[in-house]
Design a protein around this motif. Structure first.
Motif, short mmCIF file in Angstrom:
data_model
loop_
_atom_site.label_atom_id
_atom_site.label_comp_id
_atom_site.label_asym_id
_atom_site.label_seq_id
_atom_site.Cartn_x
_atom_site.Cartn_y
_atom_site.Cartn_z
N ASP A 141 -20.09 49.58 -32.95
CA ASP A 141 -19.05 48.66 -33.44
C ASP A 141 -19.72 47.30 -33.63
O ASP A 141 -19.99 46.60 -32.65
CB ASP A 141 -17.91 48.58 -32.43
N SER B 243 -15.51 57.20 -42.46
CA SER B 243 -14.84 58.34 -41.82
C SER B 243 -14.22 58.00 -40.47
O SER B 243 -13.31 58.70 -40.02
CB SER B 243 -15.80 59.51 -41.67
N LEU B 244 -14.69 56.93 -39.82
CA LEU B 244 -14.13 56.56 -38.52
C LEU B 244 -13.02 55.52 -38.62
O LEU B 244 -12.46 55.13 -37.59
CB LEU B 244 -15.25 56.04 -37.60
N ARG B 245 -12.69 55.11 -39.81
CA ARG B 245 -11.59 54.17 -40.01
C ARG B 245 -10.27 54.96 -40.04
O ARG B 245 -10.25 56.14 -40.38
CB ARG B 245 -11.76 53.39 -41.33
N PRO B 246 -9.17 54.30 -39.70
CA PRO B 246 -7.89 55.02 -39.69
C PRO B 246 -7.45 55.45 -41.10
O PRO B 246 -6.63 56.35 -41.23
CB PRO B 246 -6.90 54.02 -39.09
N ASN B 247 -8.00 54.83 -42.13
CA ASN B 247 -7.59 55.10 -43.51
C ASN B 247 -8.81 55.33 -44.41
O ASN B 247 -8.98 54.61 -45.40
CB ASN B 247 -6.77 53.93 -44.02
N PRO B 248 -9.66 56.30 -44.12
CA PRO B 248 -10.91 56.43 -44.86
C PRO B 248 -10.73 56.62 -46.37
O PRO B 248 -11.51 56.09 -47.15
CB PRO B 248 -11.60 57.63 -44.22
#
Length: 161
Positions: A56, A128-133
């Motif tokens: 992060d 891919s690790l975002r809530p809205n890829p």
């Protein structure tokens, strides 16, 4: 050589500025958050320290002038892409630019974001690790289409010189 340098600078800056204007439009019209160039600057500043991928980037040690570093890196990358376009498309394209070579390069450059920058800052491959890829990916494609249009438009404007 001078011709290559000034055209690369102009085309890269033109494309990058178009992308930035697009981001400002999206913010004003739809409330879409502007890119956080400070985190990009932090990522770039950590590269010489040997760290490419962060879990992060927001939790990584801040660096002095990271916002300025991010903006400079953003435009420097755009200029490099402008140079690649001038080299790849060739002298005939410089004299009479068409959209397709700029568009192809614009689509190819998405890969740098999806497979280097986004995983580098902790967003995962292609966000891919975002809530809205898929939303992120759609905005990436749109932004790089605008980048391509800006490179083409700039090339067209300077083609007489």
């Amino acid at each position: 050589m001078f011709d290559f340098i000034w055209r690369s600078l102009a085309i890269g800056i033109g494309g990058t500025a178009a992308m930035d204007l697009w981001a400002i439009f999206l913010k004003a019209a739809f409330g879409v958050a502007l890119p956080n160039w400070a985190m990009v600057g932090r990522w770039f500043a950590h590269l010489p320290r040997g760290t490419v991928f962060h879990k992060d980037i927001g939790k990584t040690e801040p660096v002095q002038n990271e916002l300025a570093i991010g903006w400079i890196a953003h435009y420097a990358v755009g200029i490099v892409y402008g140079g690649i376009l001038v080299l790849a498309a060739g002298p005939e394209w410089v004299k009479a630019p068409t959209f397709l070579p700029a568009f192809i390069l614009g689509m190819v450059t998405i890969g740098a974001g999806w497979f280097l920058l986004q995983p580098g800052v902790g967003a995962g491959w292609a966000a891919s690790l975002r809530p809205n890829p898929w939303t992120v990916r759609m905005f990436n494609i749109l932004a790089h289409t605008v980048f391509a249009a800006g490179m083409f438009g700039t090339a067209w404007l300077i083609s007489a010189y």
